[in-house]
Design a protein around this motif. Structure first.
Motif, PDB file in Angstrom:
ATOM      1  N   ARG A 152       0.808  -1.223   0.000  1.00  0.00           N
ATOM      2  CA  ARG A 152       0.000   0.000   0.000  1.00  0.00           C
ATOM      3  C   ARG A 152       0.839   1.271   0.000  1.00  0.00           C
ATOM      4  O   ARG A 152       0.300   2.371  -0.210  1.00  0.00           O
ATOM      5  CB  ARG A 152      -0.899   0.015   1.247  1.00  0.00           C
ATOM      6  CG  ARG A 152      -2.096  -0.885   1.174  1.00  0.00           C
ATOM      7  CD  ARG A 152      -3.272  -0.188   0.500  1.00  0.00           C
ATOM      8  NE  ARG A 152      -3.787   0.901   1.326  1.00  0.00           N
ATOM      9  CZ  ARG A 152      -4.306   2.036   0.853  1.00  0.00           C
ATOM     10  NH1 ARG A 152      -4.327   2.249  -0.449  1.00  0.00           N
ATOM     11  NH2 ARG A 152      -4.779   2.960   1.679  1.00  0.00           N
ATOM     12  N   LEU A 156      -0.359   5.209  -0.187  1.00  0.00           N
ATOM     13  CA  LEU A 156      -0.389   5.941   1.079  1.00  0.00           C
ATOM     14  C   LEU A 156       0.474   7.182   1.048  1.00  0.00           C
ATOM     15  O   LEU A 156       0.188   8.157   1.759  1.00  0.00           O
ATOM     16  CB  LEU A 156       0.074   5.029   2.223  1.00  0.00           C
ATOM     17  CG  LEU A 156      -0.902   3.931   2.647  1.00  0.00           C
ATOM     18  CD1 LEU A 156      -0.255   3.006   3.671  1.00  0.00           C
ATOM     19  CD2 LEU A 156      -2.177   4.539   3.225  1.00  0.00           C
ATOM     20  N   VAL A 174      -4.875  -0.098   6.424  1.00  0.00           N
ATOM     21  CA  VAL A 174      -4.141  -1.313   6.088  1.00  0.00           C
ATOM     22  C   VAL A 174      -5.202  -2.371   5.830  1.00  0.00           C
ATOM     23  O   VAL A 174      -5.837  -2.854   6.776  1.00  0.00           O
ATOM     24  CB  VAL A 174      -3.190  -1.748   7.218  1.00  0.00           C
ATOM     25  CG1 VAL A 174      -2.470  -3.042   6.841  1.00  0.00           C
ATOM     26  CG2 VAL A 174      -2.181  -0.649   7.533  1.00  0.00           C
ATOM     27  N   ARG A 233      -7.129  -5.415  -2.799  1.00  0.00           N
ATOM     28  CA  ARG A 233      -7.433  -4.164  -2.104  1.00  0.00           C
ATOM     29  C   ARG A 233      -6.189  -3.356  -1.741  1.00  0.00           C
ATOM     30  O   ARG A 233      -6.303  -2.194  -1.382  1.00  0.00           O
ATOM     31  CB  ARG A 233      -8.247  -4.458  -0.842  1.00  0.00           C
ATOM     32  CG  ARG A 233      -9.722  -4.726  -1.121  1.00  0.00           C
ATOM     33  CD  ARG A 233     -10.485  -4.967   0.155  1.00  0.00           C
ATOM     34  NE  ARG A 233     -10.494  -6.375   0.519  1.00  0.00           N
ATOM     35  CZ  ARG A 233     -10.790  -6.820   1.729  1.00  0.00           C
ATOM     36  NH1 ARG A 233     -11.044  -5.957   2.707  1.00  0.00           N
ATOM     37  NH2 ARG A 233     -10.797  -8.112   1.982  1.00  0.00           N
ATOM     38  N   CYS A 234      -5.018  -3.971  -1.823  1.00  0.00           N
ATOM     39  CA  CYS A 234      -3.785  -3.235  -1.501  1.00  0.00           C
ATOM     40  C   CYS A 234      -3.262  -2.458  -2.696  1.00  0.00           C
ATOM     41  O   CYS A 234      -2.759  -1.340  -2.551  1.00  0.00           O
ATOM     42  CB  CYS A 234      -2.723  -4.208  -0.999  1.00  0.00           C
ATOM     43  SG  CYS A 234      -3.158  -5.037   0.532  1.00  0.00           S
ATOM     44  N   VAL A 235      -3.367  -3.058  -3.883  1.00  0.00           N
ATOM     45  CA  VAL A 235      -2.920  -2.406  -5.114  1.00  0.00           C
ATOM     46  C   VAL A 235      -4.065  -2.519  -6.126  1.00  0.00           C
ATOM     47  O   VAL A 235      -4.039  -3.396  -7.002  1.00  0.00           O
ATOM     48  CB  VAL A 235      -1.640  -3.064  -5.667  1.00  0.00           C
ATOM     49  CG1 VAL A 235      -1.060  -2.212  -6.801  1.00  0.00           C
ATOM     50  CG2 VAL A 235      -0.605  -3.252  -4.570  1.00  0.00           C
TER      51      VAL A 235
END
Length: 480
Positions: A152, A156, A174, A233-235
């Protein structure tokens, strides 16, 4: 005769990273049933102390009789003008690229590289793997929550109002965790360590090039985080590499049957079950004189039995603590006041053996991931006292996400200082079911211990992940 496939493992030189990666490689080797061997490329550790540790590990494992070969890479010059350890490790790794390429090429004609597995800080070596057309994997020795954060980091960065999380308003997203207060962000990413952030972001980006991410965790322990990573969901918008949760990866030092039982263990033999709180802060953890006085006062007032591994300050120019001089560090009269119910040990202690002892009922820990997994393997609930690295995020997850720990309040503006009264409170809360929070942590730790054993057993989630990984490696095209 066709060359045998081999998995090339390239671990970092830090003992915790090196041994965790090597143990993961041994599990992969066992799961393959002899379908491939393991080749470990060993970098020269940048310090003599680290080099001696690595040499000891290599000698022991080389004599194990397993299908593992160790190849020592040539030494390289140390990069200069590095502002922090992550930058040093990353730039030091880059210098090894030509030697890694030559070592992999030298395996022919007897062996062929089926895959390259690198430590999370060694992603610069992906360039070599790509050039040789060998599939590359990351071995991630830390929790999946930290992996999610590293993935992330590029996004961020856009939310930061300063060069680190310490000035960020609100909470940090997160995926898979409850909203994280900025104060629980890893120490390596705060306090204006912008160069460190840059390098963590670099590695997080390069993770996306991997064929797979091998993580030292279990689906049962970090289900929501692993699902968030796998779901993208992170990238957002980018396919994530395959996740392989094969943990807990814990290694146990071989015991010499003729070796005298360690004094700490003999002391524990005389204590009642689950009556001792164990305090230990890892290979780089030491407390200053003022903090030692607060810990001593808190332990004395708690009334509980304790085993405290107290190390002395590091030698100038190093990060590693020394054996402690108890007469200098401890308050006068402390040892007399706690005689019979407490032991202060001033040197290295066998942490895994101690955590396995029936007398240990709680663990005050720096929250290094290896220590966390060891504690939970034996069903010991925790009090997280994070000091460095990703340990602050680990502490948050263990309390707010997993529920195996009792939160410890600390003054972060004073270097994570803990008052005596606060240590007394958490020890009372954790030990012997002193509070509802402590009872829940104890129950959850016991449940997690059982889940860990099921996970690595036949048909368990981690066992199945290993089998899938083996199949994936064997079906991949072989590099030239």
């Amino acid at each position: 005769m066709a060359p045998r496939p081999t998995v090339v493992l390239i671990p970092s030189w830090g003992s915790g990273h090196f041994m965790s990666a090597l143990e993961a490689g041994k599990r992969l080797l066992a799961a393959s049933g002899g379908a491939f061997s393991l080749t470990v490329l060993v970098m020269h550790a940048p310090t003599q102390a680290k080099a001696s540790e690595v040499e000891g590990h290599v000698r022991r494992e080389a004599a194990s009789g397993l299908d593992i070969r160790f190849l020592q890479l040539p030494a390289v010059e140390h990069p200069i003008d590095c502002v922090d350890p992550v930058e040093f490790a990353s730039r030091y790794t880059q210098l090894h690229g030509p030697h890694v390429k030559a070592a992999i090429a030298s395996l022919a004609p007897s062996f062929r590289a089926a895959a390259v597995v690198v430590d999370l800080f060694l992603t610069a070596l992906f360039d070599v793997a790509h050039e040789l057309a060998v599939p590359a994997y990351v071995y991630f020795a830390s929790p999946a929550a930290f992996l999610a954060l590293m993935l992330r980091l590029p996004a961020l960065r856009e939310d930061l109002t300063g060069p680190g999380f310490e000035e960020m308003e609100g909470t940090v997203d997160v995926p898979g965790l409850p909203p994280v207060p900025p104060s629980y962000m890893p120490d390596c990413l705060v306090r204006r360590k912008i160069q460190s952030y840059d390098w963590f972001e670099y590695h997080g980006r390069r993770f996306m090039e991997a064929r797979g991410l091998i993580v030292n965790t279990t689906i049962e322990l970090e289900a929501s985080v692993l699902a968030a990573i796998a779901d993208g969901r992170c990238v957002p918008g980018c396919p994530v590499p395959a996740l392989h949760a094969i943990g807990p990866v814990i290694w146990f030092d071989p015991k010499d049957d003729d070796q005298r039982r360690h004094e700490c263990m003999r002391w524990l033999d005389d204590q009642p079950p689950a009556s001792v709180v164990f305090l230990c802060f890892g290979s780089m953890g030491s407390l200053d004189a003022a903090q030692v006085r607060e810990v001593a006062a808190g332990l004395e007032r708690s009334g509980h039995r304790f085993l405290w591994v107290l190390r002395g300050p590091p030698v100038a120019g190093t990060r590693f603590p020394t054996d402690a001089n108890l007469d200098e560090l401890l308050p006068e009269g402390f040892l007399d006041a706690t005689a019979g119910r407490g032991l202060v040990w001033p040197a290295w202690a066998p942490q895994r053996e101690i955590l396995s002892h029936a007398a240990v009922g709680g663990f005050v820990t720096h929250c290094g991931w290896n220590s966390v997994l060891e504690s939970l393997w034996f069903g010991v609930p925790l009090v997280p006292w994070p000091l460095y690295g990703e340990q602050h995020l680990n502490a948050f997850e263990l309390v707010a996400g997993v529920g195996v720990a009792v939160a410890l309040e600390m003054d972060r503006k004073k270097g994570f200082f803990v008052e005596a009264a606060e240590l007394e409170r958490v020890v009372r809360s954790l030990m012997n079911g002193g509070s509802e929070e402590g009872r829940k942590a104890r129950t959850k730790a016991s449940e997690t211990s059982a889940e860990f054993r099921r996970a690595i057993g036949e048909g368990g989630s981690s066992c199945a992940a290993l089998q899938r990984l083996v199949g994936e490696i064997l079906d991949l095209p072989v590099g030239r």
